[in-house]
Enzyme design. Structure first.
Site, PDB file in Angstrom:
ATOM      1  N   ASP A 267       0.867  -1.163   0.000  1.00 24.70           N
ATOM      2  CA  ASP A 267       0.000   0.000   0.000  1.00 24.70           C
ATOM      3  C   ASP A 267       0.918   1.231   0.000  1.00 24.70           C
ATOM      4  OD1 ASP A 267      -2.456   1.598   0.490  1.00 24.70           O
ATOM      5  OD2 ASP A 267      -1.509   1.927   2.450  1.00 24.70           O
TER       6      ASP A 267
ATOM      7  N   ASP B 229      -0.204   5.149   0.518  1.00 23.86           N
ATOM      8  CA  ASP B 229      -0.487   6.248   1.445  1.00 23.86           C
ATOM      9  C   ASP B 229      -0.419   5.788   2.894  1.00 23.86           C
ATOM     10  OD1 ASP B 229      -0.908   7.629  -0.854  1.00 23.86           O
ATOM     11  OD2 ASP B 229      -2.988   8.161  -0.459  1.00 23.86           O
TER      12      ASP B 229
ATOM     13  N   ASP C  65      -1.526  -0.231   6.175  1.00 21.73           N
ATOM     14  CA  ASP C  65      -1.644   0.522   7.433  1.00 21.73           C
ATOM     15  C   ASP C  65      -3.071   0.700   7.916  1.00 21.73           C
ATOM     16  OD1 ASP C  65      -2.610   3.689   6.982  1.00 21.73           O
ATOM     17  OD2 ASP C  65      -1.989   2.618   5.182  1.00 21.73           O
TER      18      ASP C  65
END
Length: 235
Positions: free
Chosen positions: A18, A20, A190
């Site tokens: 991922d 961002d 996250d």
């Protein structure tokens, strides 16, 4: 969007990241939007209005994946080449700030690449601001949201979403197409919306302190990197 020029040996697997707040420390979609509006000469109030519109939809209960699609309506009618050009300038400015990337996640990415893994970025953001990130870290493939373009301009619609279950579907499709076995693959995320991505591979790694992901990490003995980039045990 698949930008790999070469394909590592399938037996070595892949590492999916991922972007961002996992690979980078910011939300690229919003940081880029603020920069883009300034580059277009729009007042700061326009950015606040757009973000407020998106936040109001989330507060009303709109699913995050649907709100993600609404973001791209903000670019309806805008010249795609100009957006990409401003994306390059945005990335250069962010990079000059010195703290754009999470060092430990970049180290993990470099280690996987050195080990012969296919390195893949997976994000709900779009190529205008992600392609410079991909080039900078040397990722092989970018799987991201693909907005529709007609006659060189964004329509405001999305051809390919890339959030939640869509991430997992894209990862499974790539693994199948390239003969990669999930047990040979790694993923980093996250946010709780990254859970399908993490569950798609044999070695999921939680980045940061999302309580949903931390509970999965605790129960399933997943690895974890703290938000500061220091390896940590799941709590």
């Amino acid at each position: 969007m698949d930008t790999a020029d070469t394909v590592p040996d399938a037996a070595t697997g892949a590492a999916f990241f991922d972007v961002d707040e996992t690979l980078i420390t910011v939300k690229s979609m919003f940081r880029f939007l603020a920069y883009y509006y300034r580059a277009c000469g729009l007042p700061d109030e326009k950015y606040a209005e757009s973000v407020g519109w998106l936040n109001d939809m989330l507060a009303s209960g709109m699913p995050r994946a649907q709100a993600n699609l609404k973001y791209y309506e903000l670019f309806a009618g805008h010249d795609a080449d100009r957006v990409a050009e401003i994306g390059e300038a945005w990335f250069a400015e962010e990079l000059d700030g010195g703290d754009l990337f999470r060092p430990s996640v970049v180290s993990a990415l470099d280690a996987h690449r050195a080990d012969g893994k296919l390195v893949v970025l997976v994000s709900g953001s779009f190529g205008a601001c992600l392609e410079p990130v991909r080039r900078h870290v040397g990722a092989d493939v970018l799987l991201c949201t693909v907005p529709e373009i007609e006659a060189g301009r964004y329509t405001g619609r999305v051809l390919t979403p890339m959030i939640g279950e869509a991430k997992a579907a894209a990862v499974h499709e790539l693994m199948a197409a390239r003969g990669l076995r999930p047990e040979h693959c790694h993923a980093y995320g996250d946010h709780s919306s990254d859970l399908p991505l993490l569950e798609a591979v044999g070695d999921p790694v939680v980045v940061g302190d999302d309580p949903v992901l931390l509970e999965h990490a605790r129960l399933r003995s997943w690895r974890r990197l703290s938000g500061s980039g220091v390896p940590a045990q799941a709590r």
